[in-house]
Design an enzyme around this catalytic site. Structure first.
Site, PDB file in Angstrom:
ATOM      1  N   THR A  63       4.212  11.262   7.254  1.00  0.00           N
ATOM      2  CA  THR A  63       5.242  11.337   8.215  1.00  0.00           C
ATOM      3  C   THR A  63       6.438  10.472   7.616  1.00  0.00           C
ATOM      4  O   THR A  63       6.793   9.530   8.221  1.00  0.00           O
ATOM      5  CB  THR A  63       4.946  10.989   9.440  1.00  0.00           C
ATOM      6  N   THR A 105       0.767   8.625  11.977  1.00  0.00           N
ATOM      7  CA  THR A 105       1.923   7.918  12.962  1.00  0.00           C
ATOM      8  C   THR A 105       2.951   8.814  13.117  1.00  0.00           C
ATOM      9  O   THR A 105       3.755   9.289  12.194  1.00  0.00           O
ATOM     10  CB  THR A 105       2.302   6.972  12.161  1.00  0.00           C
ATOM     11  N   ARG A 163      -5.301  -1.401   6.903  1.00  0.00           N
ATOM     12  CA  ARG A 163      -4.064  -1.703   5.955  1.00  0.00           C
ATOM     13  C   ARG A 163      -4.413  -1.358   4.687  1.00  0.00           C
ATOM     14  O   ARG A 163      -5.610  -1.265   4.337  1.00  0.00           O
ATOM     15  CB  ARG A 163      -3.899  -3.344   5.956  1.00  0.00           C
ATOM     16  N   GLY A 206       3.357 -14.980   6.917  1.00  0.00           N
ATOM     17  CA  GLY A 206       3.669 -15.096   5.778  1.00  0.00           C
ATOM     18  C   GLY A 206       5.047 -14.989   5.405  1.00  0.00           C
ATOM     19  O   GLY A 206       5.479 -13.715   5.102  1.00  0.00           O
ATOM     20  N   GLY A 234       7.418  -4.485   2.700  1.00  0.00           N
ATOM     21  CA  GLY A 234       7.609  -3.256   1.953  1.00  0.00           C
ATOM     22  C   GLY A 234       6.511  -2.383   2.561  1.00  0.00           C
ATOM     23  O   GLY A 234       5.731  -2.394   3.517  1.00  0.00           O
ATOM     24  N   CYS A 250       4.598   2.064   5.301  1.00  0.00           N
ATOM     25  CA  CYS A 250       4.715   2.193   6.754  1.00  0.00           C
ATOM     26  C   CYS A 250       5.675   1.130   7.421  1.00  0.00           C
ATOM     27  O   CYS A 250       6.371   1.988   8.231  1.00  0.00           O
ATOM     28  CB  CYS A 250       3.131   1.985   6.976  1.00  0.00           C
ATOM     29  N   LYS A 278       1.997  -4.941  -1.846  1.00  0.00           N
ATOM     30  CA  LYS A 278       1.400  -5.969  -1.594  1.00  0.00           C
ATOM     31  C   LYS A 278       0.084  -6.011  -2.373  1.00  0.00           C
ATOM     32  O   LYS A 278      -0.394  -5.202  -3.263  1.00  0.00           O
ATOM     33  CB  LYS A 278       0.946  -6.192  -0.208  1.00  0.00           C
ATOM     34  N   ARG A 291       5.187   2.292  -2.997  1.00  0.00           N
ATOM     35  CA  ARG A 291       6.111   2.649  -1.874  1.00  0.00           C
ATOM     36  C   ARG A 291       6.742   1.831  -1.331  1.00  0.00           C
ATOM     37  O   ARG A 291       6.273   0.945  -0.653  1.00  0.00           O
ATOM     38  CB  ARG A 291       5.312   3.908  -0.997  1.00  0.00           C
TER      39      ARG A 291
HETATM   40  N1  NAI Z   1      -1.061   4.441   4.391  1.00  0.00           N
HETATM   41  C1  NAI Z   1      -1.564   3.528   5.282  1.00  0.00           C
HETATM   42  O1  NAI Z   1      -2.046   2.533   5.077  1.00  0.00           O
HETATM   43  C2  NAI Z   1      -1.382   4.010   6.755  1.00  0.00           C
HETATM   44  C3  NAI Z   1      -0.754   5.338   7.154  1.00  0.00           C
HETATM   45  N2  NAI Z   1      -0.485   5.910   8.329  1.00  0.00           N
HETATM   46  C4  NAI Z   1      -0.115   6.981   8.648  1.00  0.00           C
HETATM   47  O2  NAI Z   1      -1.246   8.108   8.108  1.00  0.00           O
HETATM   48  C5  NAI Z   1      -0.287   9.040   7.847  1.00  0.00           C
HETATM   49  C6  NAI Z   1      -0.601   9.421   6.256  1.00  0.00           C
HETATM   50  O3  NAI Z   1      -0.468   8.674   5.605  1.00  0.00           O
HETATM   51  P1  NAI Z   1      -0.963   8.362   3.996  1.00  0.00           P
HETATM   52  O4  NAI Z   1      -2.304   8.626   3.885  1.00  0.00           O
HETATM   53  O5  NAI Z   1      -0.545   7.096   3.507  1.00  0.00           O
HETATM   54  O6  NAI Z   1      -0.235   9.554   3.347  1.00  0.00           O
HETATM   55  P2  NAI Z   1      -0.207  10.005   1.826  1.00  0.00           P
HETATM   56  O7  NAI Z   1       0.915  10.333   1.369  1.00  0.00           O
HETATM   57  O8  NAI Z   1      -1.174   9.057   1.012  1.00  0.00           O
HETATM   58  O9  NAI Z   1      -1.241  11.520   1.917  1.00  0.00           O
HETATM   59  C7  NAI Z   1      -1.127  12.588   2.567  1.00  0.00           C
HETATM   60  C8  NAI Z   1      -1.638  13.587   1.876  1.00  0.00           C
HETATM   61  O10 NAI Z   1      -1.482  14.884   2.606  1.00  0.00           O
HETATM   62  C9  NAI Z   1      -1.076  16.018   1.560  1.00  0.00           C
HETATM   63  N3  NAI Z   1      -0.401  17.065   2.535  1.00  0.00           N
HETATM   64  C10 NAI Z   1       0.775  17.349   2.624  1.00  0.00           C
HETATM   65  N4  NAI Z   1       1.097  18.441   2.993  1.00  0.00           N
HETATM   66  C11 NAI Z   1      -0.055  19.104   3.384  1.00  0.00           C
HETATM   67  C12 NAI Z   1      -0.553  20.115   3.952  1.00  0.00           C
HETATM   68  N5  NAI Z   1       0.396  20.938   4.528  1.00  0.00           N
HETATM   69  N6  NAI Z   1      -1.881  20.511   4.107  1.00  0.00           N
HETATM   70  C13 NAI Z   1      -2.705  19.531   3.505  1.00  0.00           C
HETATM   71  N7  NAI Z   1      -2.259  18.519   2.949  1.00  0.00           N
HETATM   72  C14 NAI Z   1      -1.228  18.325   2.963  1.00  0.00           C
HETATM   73  C15 NAI Z   1      -0.647  15.499   0.456  1.00  0.00           C
HETATM   74  O11 NAI Z   1      -1.048  16.069  -0.775  1.00  0.00           O
HETATM   75  C16 NAI Z   1      -1.448  13.954   0.350  1.00  0.00           C
HETATM   76  O12 NAI Z   1      -2.887  13.923  -0.244  1.00  0.00           O
HETATM   77  C17 NAI Z   1       1.170   8.881   8.085  1.00  0.00           C
HETATM   78  O13 NAI Z   1       1.715   9.113   9.129  1.00  0.00           O
HETATM   79  C18 NAI Z   1       1.257   7.194   7.763  1.00  0.00           C
HETATM   80  O14 NAI Z   1       2.167   6.725   8.489  1.00  0.00           O
HETATM   81  C19 NAI Z   1      -1.485   5.004   9.559  1.00  0.00           C
HETATM   82  C20 NAI Z   1      -2.097   3.774   9.081  1.00  0.00           C
HETATM   83  C21 NAI Z   1      -2.284   3.421   7.694  1.00  0.00           C
HETATM   84  O1  UGA Z   2       0.846   1.677   9.695  1.00  0.00           O
HETATM   85  C1  UGA Z   2       0.616   1.651   8.771  1.00  0.00           C
HETATM   86  O2  UGA Z   2       0.310   2.309   7.549  1.00  0.00           O
HETATM   87  C2  UGA Z   2      -0.257   0.160   8.328  1.00  0.00           C
HETATM   88  O3  UGA Z   2       0.783  -0.618   8.181  1.00  0.00           O
HETATM   89  C3  UGA Z   2       0.396  -2.210   7.921  1.00  0.00           C
HETATM   90  O4  UGA Z   2      -0.463  -2.155   6.794  1.00  0.00           O
HETATM   91  P1  UGA Z   2       0.159  -2.256   5.431  1.00  0.00           P
HETATM   92  O5  UGA Z   2       1.512  -1.644   5.098  1.00  0.00           O
HETATM   93  O6  UGA Z   2      -0.846  -1.618   4.426  1.00  0.00           O
HETATM   94  O7  UGA Z   2       0.157  -3.628   4.711  1.00  0.00           O
HETATM   95  P2  UGA Z   2       0.417  -4.947   5.577  1.00  0.00           P
HETATM   96  O8  UGA Z   2      -0.835  -6.136   5.110  1.00  0.00           O
HETATM   97  O9  UGA Z   2       0.630  -4.875   6.958  1.00  0.00           O
HETATM   98  O10 UGA Z   2       1.586  -5.738   4.538  1.00  0.00           O
HETATM   99  C4  UGA Z   2       2.762  -4.988   4.981  1.00  0.00           C
HETATM  100  C5  UGA Z   2       3.959  -5.561   4.238  1.00  0.00           C
HETATM  101  O11 UGA Z   2       4.170  -7.001   4.916  1.00  0.00           O
HETATM  102  C6  UGA Z   2       4.182  -7.821   3.799  1.00  0.00           C
HETATM  103  N1  UGA Z   2       3.756  -9.058   4.460  1.00  0.00           N
HETATM  104  C7  UGA Z   2       2.388  -9.012   5.220  1.00  0.00           C
HETATM  105  C8  UGA Z   2       2.088 -10.094   6.079  1.00  0.00           C
HETATM  106  C9  UGA Z   2       2.867 -11.290   6.041  1.00  0.00           C
HETATM  107  O12 UGA Z   2       2.346 -12.396   6.569  1.00  0.00           O
HETATM  108  N2  UGA Z   2       3.776 -11.483   5.355  1.00  0.00           N
HETATM  109  C10 UGA Z   2       4.466 -10.175   4.739  1.00  0.00           C
HETATM  110  O13 UGA Z   2       5.716 -10.274   3.921  1.00  0.00           O
HETATM  111  C11 UGA Z   2       3.313  -7.463   2.699  1.00  0.00           C
HETATM  112  O14 UGA Z   2       3.483  -8.038   1.648  1.00  0.00           O
HETATM  113  C12 UGA Z   2       3.578  -6.031   2.503  1.00  0.00           C
HETATM  114  O15 UGA Z   2       4.833  -5.741   2.015  1.00  0.00           O
HETATM  115  C13 UGA Z   2      -0.180  -2.669   9.101  1.00  0.00           C
HETATM  116  O16 UGA Z   2      -0.635  -3.814   8.850  1.00  0.00           O
HETATM  117  C14 UGA Z   2      -1.477  -1.720   9.599  1.00  0.00           C
HETATM  118  O17 UGA Z   2      -2.169  -2.139  10.551  1.00  0.00           O
HETATM  119  C15 UGA Z   2      -0.918  -0.174   9.550  1.00  0.00           C
HETATM  120  O18 UGA Z   2      -2.107   0.578   9.839  1.00  0.00           O
END
Ligand code: NAI
Ligand code: UGA
Length: 430
Positions: A84, A122, A158, A260, A266, A269, A328, A335
């Site tokens: 998203t 999300t 995370r 921190g 960055g 998310c 991180k 990204r």
């Molecule tokens: N990356 C993270 O740490 C976190 C991400 N989220 C949320 O989860 C969601 C997914 O994030 P990520 O896993 O990081 O994304 P990602 O970009 O790593 O993975 C998405 C996957 O969906 C696939 N895809 C795209 N269009 C498709 C379709 N029409 N049918 C089937 N597959 C398709 C892509 O090929 C890719 O493998 C986002 O909304 C993000 O905000 C939530 C918590 C943590």
């Molecule tokens: O929605 C999401 O995708 C995720 O986004 C973050 O997780 P993430 O982005 O994987 O990593 P974080 O550990 O939160 O770090 C995010 C950024 O903040 C920075 N950061 C983190 C902690 C801190 O004290 N200071 C700081 O600058 C990190 O360097 C990094 O660039 C949230 O922590 C997760 O709970 C959430 O699920």
């Protein structure tokens, strides 16, 4: 239970492997052949501690992957784990969610039994009810609440600790609008709740679940920005920000996590989620001033770091090592990495840039194919005029004699991780 996960990126792959480990039969559906092949070969398509082992254990047994949406037909519930990202104006881009919802709906048209569709991505409040549900209804000819249910289960893992976070959550949030959906969610999450030692399970509405996710990320991102704002003030007074932030973190009402200070947040998310909820609030006529200020502070930190470098010399023609390319430590994800902003600026200024990261080099090469990449931090420092530390990888704390190989020993530390200071023109950003 039989589960399908659409989207096999950081979240989809992690939750699929973990659900398989928790005893469910899981199929991942993705449009990317390489990801599907990798999963079926027992290899995680992304770098996450512990994920390789889970994928290797369960692939070909309780975990499989396919590009064919028909795989959904053999499952009871589908999680949507699609990207998203942001539109140019910061608002949420739902195109992948919409495409997947339509494909899923077309598939569900062939299913006789009831099905549960859970938004894992999300998404801004009301998306599941007003966009996802109706798309599936339109494509399937079925009705929400009758032949299928919708739900929302935000993910808080995370990157870098994804498996551990998923398997030991602080809370599980289940948003639904029917008893049948809550019951199915209970069944899906029962083994996780048991393994995780009974974490709180918050049962709420679908739009509330969507908003909880944004509120969580907005709070954490703002907490870091406030820490950075305070650290910047400390620097003006020559006060040690680390001592100050460590001390305030001891107050149980504040807590030490996410204080921190440094180069800022960055990743895939925080930047996009703060932008999306700000844009969504504005579209409804509310100006989220505090959140916008958190974004502004975050945008300033890399600029402040570059100013510290430029106080020393004009980067044109100078060799600058950027240590840490991932957003991180613990992940190969670049990204929205702060390093991208630094490298962009350095290239504009005519610097000769060498990057180093323990695992993210190949991903960064896609952004910057023409800069140099070193195979170790030590190599990156050889003949460098300056080093900018962008990511707090542990190995940077151990650097010592390696700095002696630099031409000019300017070290600007964006994460307060470098321990050696003697003989260096060292300055910490905060
Ligand atoms: N990356 C993270 O740490 C976190 C991400 N989220 C949320 O989860 C969601 C997914 O994030 P990520 O896993 O990081 O994304 P990602 O970009 O790593 O993975 C998405 C996957 O969906 C696939 N895809 C795209 N269009 C498709 C379709 N029409 N049918 C089937 N597959 C398709 C892509 O090929 C890719 O493998 C986002 O909304 C993000 O905000 C939530 C918590 C943590
Ligand atoms: O929605 C999401 O995708 C995720 O986004 C973050 O997780 P993430 O982005 O994987 O990593 P974080 O550990 O939160 O770090 C995010 C950024 O903040 C920075 N950061 C983190 C902690 C801190 O004290 N200071 C700081 O600058 C990190 O360097 C990094 O660039 C949230 O922590 C997760 O709970 C959430 O699920």
């Amino acid at each position: 239970m039989e589960l399908s996960i659409i989207g096999s990126g950081y979240v989809g792959t992690t939750i699929a492997a973990c659900f398989a480990d928790l005893g469910h039969d899981v199929v991942n559906v993705d449009i990317d052949d390489a990801i599907v092949d990798s999963l079926n070969a027992g290899q995680a398509p992304i770098h996450e501690p512990g994920l390789d082992e889970l994928v290797e254990t369960h692939a070909g047994d309780r975990l499989r992957a396919t590009t064919d949406y028909d795989a959904v037909l053999d499952t009871d519930a589908t999680f949507l784990a699609l990207p998203t990202p942001s539109n140019d104006d910061g608002s949420i881009d739902l195109s992948a969610m919409k495409a997947a919802a339509s494909s899923l709906g077309e598939t569900l048209a062939q299913k006789d039994d009831a099905h549960l569709v859970v938004t894992k991505s999300t998404v801004v409040p009301t998306t599941t009810v007003e966009v996802i549900g109706p798309r599936i209804e339109e494509a399937s000819g079925k009705t929400v609440g009758e032949e299928f249910d919708i739900a929302m289960n935000p993910e808080f893992l995370r990157e870098g600790t994804a498996v551990e976070d998923f398997l030991s959550p602080d809370k599980i949030v289940l948003g639904a609008q029917s008893e049948r959906a809550y019951e199915q969610l209970d069944e899906i999450f029962a083994s996780l709740v048991e393994r995780a030692g009974d974490p709180p399970v918050v049962k709420t509405g679908i739009s509330e679940a969507e908003m909880i996710k944004y509120a969580n990320n907005a709070f954490l991102a703002s907490k870091i920005s406030l820490a950075n704002d305070l650290a910047n003030i400390c620097k003006e007074f020559g006060v040690d920000s680390e001592e100050v932030l460590d001390a305030i973190g001891l107050d149980a009402r504040i807590g030490s996590a996410f204080l921190g200070a440094g180069l800022g947040w960055g990743g895939s998310c925080f930047p996009k989620d703060t932008a999306a909820i700000i844009a969504a609030a504005r579209a409804r006529g509310y100006e989220p001033r505090l959140l916008q200020a958190a974004v502004d502070v975050n945008d300033e930190q890399p600029k402040r770091m570059l100013e510290l470098l430029e106080d020393r010399f004009d980067p044109e023609g100078k060799r600058v090592a950027v240590l840490g390319l991932s957003f991180k430590p613990g992940t190969d994800d670049v990204r929205n990495s702060r390093a991208i902003l630094l490298i962009d600026h350095l290239l504009d200024a005519g610097a000769d840039v060498v990057g180093y990261d323990p695992v993210a080099t190949e991903n960064m090469r896609a952004h910057f194919p023409n800069i140099d990449y070193a195979t170790s931090a030590a190599d990156a420092l050889v003949d460098a005029d300056a080093a900018l530390v962008a990511t707090d990888w542990d190995e940077f704390a151990a650097l010592d004699a390696q700095f002696d190989e630099m031409r000019e020993r300017v070290v600007i530390d964006g994460r307060r991780i470098v321990t050696r200071r003697d003989g260096l023109d060292y300055e910490s950003l905060v």
